[in-house]
Design a protein around this motif. Structure first.
Motif: not given
Length: 324
Positions: A198-211
């Motif tokens: 959950m931490i990994t996916v949440y971090y990636r979801a907010h670290r990336n931008s755009g599509y």
């Protein structure tokens, strides 16, 4: 979970009213669990969702839960137990341990698959035959050990691995080795895996931008329904484990035993409820007003998808788990 309370071996004492009460609780909640699991599976097959890997994983878990709930109901046969029922008690005790191990194995494989999907960015769909075969054969092998040692019988609560010949230490060791110990290890490992995921996916979801960010968020949402199954394991296995240890260290506590009798079949109950809710979200996603819920493939073509080092593997895994 499938951890019976500390045993008052019936070779030492007769079944008490408390024992009958616990069987009533176990069987009654089991009956409700059968209903929810059966409805969920029927709905899944009616919509032909079994063609999708995501829903097959859920169906495996709920099918094992359905079988375990049926065995919980069969414990009603041992109200006011007497020696004429011993052979039947042995059979039910064996099936009881087999089905609870099946639920646990499918739950562990779901956690493994989600961890690979979310953290390692790998689609392990090709391991589906391994998931199924090991989740059937391993429980059968493990549950056969008490058959060899003639350890199945009435525990004082219901039919399971009994504490033989009033030797509490021997019975406790068998129960710990055959279920409580592995259940505790599974509880710890799945809790760590879930937290990491959950931490990994949440971090990636907010670290990336755009599509790319949107795709990670969609993948995060898509994980949520399957995450419910290992979460249920972690929550509902805890009270029976506490009752198991407390009952050996001290006088059995009726409140803990009753809580165990509720939690054991509730694992099946909530598995069925989760599947029904899961399918309900899918049906909502088919409606224009609910298109924000992502259970359908993205409308964008693959040529429009950014090909950075992390997004591409995640999207490949996502598409592999949702296509029919």
């Amino acid at each position: 979970m499938g951890v019976p309370g500390p045993g008052n071996n019936l070779s030492c004492a007769n079944v008490t009213a408390t024992d009958n009460f616990l069987i009533h609780v176990l069987g009654s909640v089991g009956a409700v669990s059968v209903t929810t699991c059966f409805v969920g599976l029927c709905w899944l097959f009616y919509l032909k969702l079994y063609r999708q890997f995501l829903y097959r994983l859920a169906a495996y878990q709920v099918t094992a839960s359905l079988l375990h709930a049926i065995i919980a109901i069969s414990q009603f046969a041992f109200l006011n137990y007497d020696d004429s029922k011993r052979t039947s008690c042995v059979v039910v005790g064996y099936l009881y341990l087999v089905t609870v191990w099946m639920k646990s194995c499918f739950g562990c494989w779901i956690t493994f698959h989600l961890f690979c999907f979310a953290v390692l960015l790998k689609n392990m769909r090709k391991l589906e035959p391994l998931y199924v075969v090991t989740s059937i054969l391993f429980p059968i092998v493990v549950s056969s050990v008490p058959l060899v040692t003639s350890s199945y019988g009435p525990t004082g609560e219901w039919c399971w691995v009994e504490e033989r010949k009033c030797d509490r230490a021997t019975g406790f060791i068998e129960q710990i080795a055959l279920w409580s110990g592995p259940a505790f290890v599974g509880l710890v490992l799945q809790s760590v895996a879930l937290l990491t995921m959950m931490i990994t996916v949440y971090y990636r979801a907010h670290r990336n931008s755009g599509y790319g960010r949107d795709q990670y968020r969609k993948a995060f949402k898509q994980l949520l329904p399957l995450v419910a199954y290992p979460v249920l394991f972690c929550i509902l296995v805890t009270p029976p484990l506490i009752a198991r240890v407390y009952g050996f260290a001290a006088v059995p506590n009726k409140g803990l035993l009753t809580l165990s009798a509720v939690c054991i079949p509730c694992w099946s109950l909530f598995s069925g409820v989760t599947l029904i809710a899961h399918i309900g979200v899918l049906r909502c996603a088919d409606k224009p007003a609910c298109r924000c819920v992502v259970f359908s493939p993205s409308s964008r073509s693959e040529s429009e998808i950014p090909r950075d080092s992390e997004t591409a593997p995640m999207l490949k895994a996502q598409n592999g788990t949702t296509r029919t």
